[in-house]
Design a protein around this motif. Structure first.
Motif, mmCIF file in Angstrom:
data_model
loop_
_atom_site.group_PDB
_atom_site.id
_atom_site.type_symbol
_atom_site.label_atom_id
_atom_site.label_comp_id
_atom_site.label_asym_id
_atom_site.label_seq_id
_atom_site.Cartn_x
_atom_site.Cartn_y
_atom_site.Cartn_z
ATOM 1 N N LEU A 336 0.829 -1.198 0.000
ATOM 2 C CA LEU A 336 0.000 0.000 0.000
ATOM 3 C C LEU A 336 0.867 1.252 0.000
ATOM 4 C CD1 LEU A 336 -2.716 1.448 0.200
ATOM 5 C CD2 LEU A 336 -2.631 1.142 2.685
ATOM 6 N N ALA A 337 1.970 1.233 0.744
ATOM 7 C CA ALA A 337 2.853 2.401 0.783
ATOM 8 C C ALA A 337 3.344 2.761 -0.619
ATOM 9 C CB ALA A 337 4.032 2.122 1.710
ATOM 10 N N GLU A 338 3.745 1.745 -1.388
ATOM 11 C CA GLU A 338 4.209 2.008 -2.752
ATOM 12 C C GLU A 338 3.058 2.497 -3.626
ATOM 13 O OE1 GLU A 338 6.279 -0.262 -6.582
ATOM 14 O OE2 GLU A 338 5.891 -1.364 -4.724
ATOM 15 N N ALA A 339 1.872 1.929 -3.435
ATOM 16 C CA ALA A 339 0.721 2.344 -4.230
ATOM 17 C C ALA A 339 0.370 3.809 -3.962
ATOM 18 C CB ALA A 339 -0.475 1.442 -3.916
ATOM 19 N N ILE A 340 0.392 4.214 -2.696
ATOM 20 C CA ILE A 340 0.101 5.609 -2.362
ATOM 21 C C ILE A 340 1.153 6.531 -2.967
ATOM 22 C CG2 ILE A 340 -0.068 7.264 -0.471
ATOM 23 C CD1 ILE A 340 -1.229 5.016 1.253
ATOM 24 N N GLU A 341 2.399 6.085 -2.947
ATOM 25 C CA GLU A 341 3.468 6.893 -3.546
ATOM 26 C C GLU A 341 3.223 7.093 -5.038
ATOM 27 O OE1 GLU A 341 8.369 6.774 -4.038
ATOM 28 O OE2 GLU A 341 7.347 5.371 -2.697
ATOM 29 N N LEU A 342 2.797 6.047 -5.730
ATOM 30 C CA LEU A 342 2.474 6.168 -7.155
ATOM 31 C C LEU A 342 1.258 7.067 -7.369
ATOM 32 C CD1 LEU A 342 2.906 2.419 -8.220
ATOM 33 C CD2 LEU A 342 4.465 4.319 -8.751
ATOM 34 N N GLN A 343 0.267 6.931 -6.497
ATOM 35 C CA GLN A 343 -0.955 7.723 -6.620
ATOM 36 C C GLN A 343 -0.678 9.206 -6.403
ATOM 37 O OE1 GLN A 343 -4.110 6.731 -3.745
ATOM 38 N NE2 GLN A 343 -5.514 6.536 -5.459
ATOM 39 N N ASN A 344 0.209 9.521 -5.465
ATOM 40 C CA ASN A 344 0.523 10.906 -5.144
ATOM 41 C C ASN A 344 1.574 11.521 -6.056
ATOM 42 O OD1 ASN A 344 -1.253 10.957 -2.982
ATOM 43 N ND2 ASN A 344 0.313 10.521 -1.442
ATOM 44 N N ALA A 345 2.218 10.715 -6.891
ATOM 45 C CA ALA A 345 3.351 11.213 -7.678
ATOM 46 C C ALA A 345 2.939 12.180 -8.781
ATOM 47 C CB ALA A 345 4.120 10.038 -8.289
ATOM 48 N N VAL A 346 1.678 12.170 -9.179
ATOM 49 C CA VAL A 346 1.240 13.040 -10.269
ATOM 50 C C VAL A 346 1.103 14.470 -9.777
ATOM 51 C CG1 VAL A 346 0.051 11.135 -11.398
ATOM 52 C CG2 VAL A 346 -1.214 12.608 -9.839
ATOM 53 N N ALA A 347 1.111 15.423 -10.705
ATOM 54 C CA ALA A 347 1.030 16.840 -10.346
ATOM 55 C C ALA A 347 -0.362 17.244 -9.890
ATOM 56 C CB ALA A 347 1.450 17.699 -11.540
ATOM 57 N N TYR A 348 -1.349 16.385 -10.152
ATOM 58 C CA TYR A 348 -2.740 16.729 -9.863
ATOM 59 C C TYR A 348 -3.217 15.995 -8.610
ATOM 60 C CZ TYR A 348 -2.083 17.909 -14.748
ATOM 61 O OH TYR A 348 -1.588 18.413 -15.924
ATOM 62 N N GLY A 349 -4.364 16.436 -8.088
ATOM 63 C CA GLY A 349 -4.931 15.791 -6.902
ATOM 64 C C GLY A 349 -6.429 16.010 -6.872
ATOM 65 N N LEU A 350 -7.124 15.475 -7.871
ATOM 66 C CA LEU A 350 -8.564 15.712 -7.961
ATOM 67 C C LEU A 350 -9.348 14.610 -7.251
ATOM 68 C CD1 LEU A 350 -10.741 17.583 -8.940
ATOM 69 C CD2 LEU A 350 -10.702 16.432 -11.159
ATOM 70 N N THR A 351 -9.410 13.415 -7.843
ATOM 71 C CA THR A 351 -10.087 12.298 -7.195
ATOM 72 C C THR A 351 -9.102 11.148 -6.986
ATOM 73 O OG1 THR A 351 -10.818 11.239 -9.259
ATOM 74 C CG2 THR A 351 -12.271 12.909 -8.308
ATOM 75 N N ALA A 352 -9.413 10.296 -6.015
ATOM 76 C CA ALA A 352 -8.580 9.131 -5.738
ATOM 77 C C ALA A 352 -9.463 8.054 -5.137
ATOM 78 C CB ALA A 352 -7.439 9.484 -4.782
ATOM 79 N N GLY A 353 -9.150 6.797 -5.458
ATOM 80 C CA GLY A 353 -9.975 5.696 -4.980
ATOM 81 C C GLY A 353 -9.164 4.623 -4.284
ATOM 82 N N LEU A 354 -9.841 3.895 -3.385
ATOM 83 C CA LEU A 354 -9.239 2.751 -2.696
ATOM 84 C C LEU A 354 -10.278 1.658 -2.574
ATOM 85 C CD1 LEU A 354 -6.935 1.467 -0.923
ATOM 86 C CD2 LEU A 354 -8.101 2.487 1.049
ATOM 87 N N TYR A 355 -9.887 0.454 -2.951
ATOM 88 C CA TYR A 355 -10.729 -0.722 -2.734
ATOM 89 C C TYR A 355 -10.045 -1.615 -1.713
ATOM 90 C CZ TYR A 355 -15.089 -1.271 -5.242
ATOM 91 O OH TYR A 355 -16.416 -1.206 -5.592
ATOM 92 N N THR A 356 -10.688 -1.826 -0.556
ATOM 93 C CA THR A 356 -10.121 -2.646 0.506
ATOM 94 C C THR A 356 -11.221 -3.027 1.484
ATOM 95 O OG1 THR A 356 -8.402 -2.759 2.226
ATOM 96 C CG2 THR A 356 -9.577 -0.680 2.007
ATOM 97 N N GLN A 357 -10.979 -4.081 2.259
ATOM 98 C CA GLN A 357 -11.833 -4.426 3.394
ATOM 99 C C GLN A 357 -11.014 -4.432 4.682
ATOM 100 O OE1 GLN A 357 -15.193 -4.983 3.308
ATOM 101 N NE2 GLN A 357 -15.110 -4.365 1.155
ATOM 102 N N ASN A 358 -9.842 -3.809 4.629
ATOM 103 C CA ASN A 358 -8.923 -3.809 5.758
ATOM 104 C C ASN A 358 -8.917 -2.428 6.420
ATOM 105 O OD1 ASN A 358 -6.565 -3.596 7.372
ATOM 106 N ND2 ASN A 358 -5.610 -5.269 6.230
ATOM 107 N N PRO A 359 -9.327 -2.309 7.692
ATOM 108 C CA PRO A 359 -9.361 -1.002 8.353
ATOM 109 C C PRO A 359 -8.001 -0.306 8.396
ATOM 110 C CG PRO A 359 -10.571 -2.630 9.631
ATOM 111 C CD PRO A 359 -9.857 -3.383 8.549
ATOM 112 N N ALA A 360 -6.920 -1.068 8.550
ATOM 113 C CA ALA A 360 -5.588 -0.459 8.610
ATOM 114 C C ALA A 360 -5.230 0.195 7.281
ATOM 115 C CB ALA A 360 -4.544 -1.510 8.994
#
Length: 636
Positions: A336-360
């Motif tokens: 997840l840490a690497e995924a968030i890094e990839l998600q945040n790496a773009v210059a934009y920050g409009l929408t973002a999604g997460l699919y999980t059943q894990n509270p952590a």
């Protein structure tokens, strides 16, 4: 001026009439959106609903502009609204109605591809104005050339504010025409959905495809990337689901009510043509996009079956660029840490999604993701007025950053001035304040006369009330149970600059608001601060700089190059603040990434806290197939 002088309640009545007029034109608006811009019926229908919602919501929130203790709202005289073609009904209506609700006259310049939609929207609003006896001149529809005439319109000195929905590059172009242009813009997006191993993969595949290819991917909120974590990336079953869901989409003409994906607005060119036809190193097509061979002549070269490319590498064009069409990129992450890094790496920050059943997973993602609209276990498009106010962070937003369809949007469509305070009250005391703030006020007390101290204390108490009622809470604005729609505020970095004529209590007032918000702040002034105040600010981690205007501007420029604060709060007399704002705008060439707040300082916490806060909307599906899903509630 006459329109702006009307009580907000009177303007609200006109907006309520506009809501009824738009609703009455639902069929006509659906037809014109389909025939002119290629919207399929199902998507055009919800756009009309959104336009009606904007009218009703802004009618309600406009009344609050007249009810802010300690500050008075002054409407802009003239606002230019320049919406896009991809949402030809809802976004134009939202911008025009917001400006009208805030008491401004409006020049409405539609996108050339959606001028007929604009005409129907305008006619509905004119009908409401007619019914209230308000001249139609309050709203002027101007279908002008986007070249020389468009430039003259945007840069005209009579324009007090521009509301833009479009690309970041368009915002930069507008600022190149007029570097001090008051611009409120919702701009580009490069949005990703993370799919975790604990996710319901069937639902995730469905929502990824729907988010990626609705309106042929021509939404700033569309899912352009799916980041698959761990075993999800190796799941053949999940890959088959993506392929099946994509290939089963009905691509057709917008006049067919069965069509799910319509045409793109024009034959692909530039970035979109590249995205539909070219693979980068290491990539391959999971589903190859292809033109519809038997498309009617009017849609020749414009109807494409969506495509999915896999093997997208960090830093590649597919990872970082917005294509605005029916193409989805697949990336892999080991955690997840690497995924968030990839998600945040773009210059934009409009929408973002997460699919999980894990509270952590959810807890970490909510803390670290950088976007204005967050979606959990659902699609990332289709924001609803009030329920999911819309607007992004980073290069997805220019200006004040308040969200369309949210509680603060109208607040930024005019200016605020201080009102005279009431009589001092013996019930007001520092004991109800945060200890950081009481320490700052007590350190400043020797440098303040009684009136200044009382004014400052009144402002601090207003901040405390506003924090308790609005800014310091996470609120579920819909209370739907099966879907949690949360609205919260996050601190943001701000550079505060006082002019040479700034009143000392006003400088302290802004500093107190920054301390309350809890973000990083720097304070710059042309003269030194009292030693006690500077010591307290230092203990709070707030740097204080004593420097000239030119030195401060140079430091802001250097900070922007290094990714520093993107917001500035100016404090001082009107003329001095206007001059400094102009000098800063000229030096930074109207940098769209820099938002400048130059209102007169007031005691109103409802107004003074906003420059120090980001807005964020979170929507969480709280059920699976109708069964309540309570684990997310524990995280929130």
């Amino acid at each position: 001026a006459e329109w702006g002088a009307r009580p907000a309640a009177a303007r609200s009545a006109v907006l309520q009439a506009a809501a009824r007029a738009l609703e009455a034109r639902r069929g006509e608006l659906i037809e014109v959106a389909a025939s002119e811009t290629g919207k399929v019926f199902a998507e055009a229908d919800v756009e009309v609903s959104e336009a009606v919602d904007f009218a009703d919501y802004y009618a309600a929130t406009a009344k609050e502009l007249d009810r802010v203790p300690g500050a008075v709202f002054v409407p802009a005289r003239l606002t230019v609204v320049t919406p896009p073609w991809n949402f030809p009904v809802a976004i134009p209506a939202g911008g025009v109605l917001a400006a009208l609700a805030a008491g401004s006259g409006v020049v409405f310049k539609p996108a050339p591809q959606a001028r007929r939609c604009a005409a129907v929207v305008t006619e509905a609003i004119w009908e409401a104005l007619d019914g209230a006896g308000v001249p139609r001149d309050i709203l002027a529809l101007v279908d002008v050339d986007e070249g020389d005439l468009g430039r003259q319109l945007i840069s005209h000195e009579g324009v007090d504010r521009v509301i833009l929905t479009g690309s970041w590059e368009t915002a930069a172009l507008f600022r190149s025409w007029r570097d001090d242009l008051p611009l409120l813009a919702e701009t580009s997006g490069k949005n990703a959905m993370i799919v975790m191993p604990s996710a319901d993969l069937d639902l995730a595949a469905s929502d990824v495809v729907r988010s990626a290819f609705g309106h042929a991917g021509q939404k700033c909120s569309a899912a352009s990337l799916a980041i698959l974590v761990g075993p999800v990336a190796r799941s053949e079953r999940f890959a088959r689901q993506l392929v099946d869901a994509t290939e089963s989409l009905r691509v057709g003409v917008p006049s067919d009510p069965r069509s799910e994906v319509g045409p793109v607005i024009e034959p692909p060119q530039g970035k979109l043509d590249w995205a539909l036809t070219t693979l980068e190193e290491g990539e391959h097509w999971l589903v190859a996009p292809r033109p519809v061979e038997d498309a009617p002549a009017e849609y020749a070269d414009r109807m494409w079956r969506p495509g999915i490319r896999t093997g997208v590498r960090p830093g590649s064009r597919t990872h970082l660029e917005e294509f605005f069409g029916p193409v989805l990129g697949i990336m892999h992450a080991s955690s997840l840490a690497e995924a968030i890094e990839l998600q945040n790496a773009v210059a934009y920050g409009l929408t973002a999604g997460l699919y999980t059943q894990n509270p952590a997973d959810l807890e970490r993602w909510l803390e670290e993701v950088q976007a204005g609209n967050l979606y959990v276990n659902r699609g990332i498009t289709g924001a609803i007025v009030q329920r999911q106010p819309f607007g992004g962070w980073k290069r997805s937003s220019v200006g004040a950053g308040t969200k369309a369809g949210g509680p603060n949007y109208l607040v930024g469509l005019g200016s605020w001035h201080a009102t005279a305070g009431g009589a001092p009250s013996s019930t007001l005391h520092l004991r109800g304040l945060d200890t950081r703030i009481t320490g700052l006020i007590e350190a400043a007390q020797p440098s303040l006369d009684y009136e200044g101290f009382e004014w400052l204390r009144r402002g601090a108490l207003s901040d405390a009330v506003a924090w308790d009622r609005e800014f310091g809470r996470v609120r579920d604005v819909s209370r739907l149970k099966v879907e949690r729609n949360l609205f919260r505020y996050r601190p943001v970095d701000v550079a505060v600059r006082a002019t040479s004529d700034a009143a000392w209590p006003a400088v302290l007032r802004v500093a107190i608001a920054g301390v309350r918000a809890g973000g990083r702040m720097t304070l710059s002034a042309p003269v030194g601060l009292p030693a006690g105040v500077r010591r307290v600010l230092g203990d709070l981690g707030i740097p204080v700089h004593v420097e000239t205007d030119d030195e401060w501007i140079a430091r802001v420029q250097q900070g922007r190059r290094e990714g520093g604060a993107g917001r500035v709060r100016l404090v001082g007399g009107t003329d001095a603040v206007t001059a400094l704002h102009g000098a800063l705008s000229a030096a930074t060439e109207g940098d769209p990434d820099l938002a400048v707040y130059a209102n007169e300082v007031t005691t109103a916490g409802r107004v003074e806290l906003l420059p120090f806060l980001h807005e964020q909307a979170i929507s969480i599906t709280a059920h699976r197939f109708g069964n309540p899903d309570r684990w997310s509630e524990e995280v929130i």
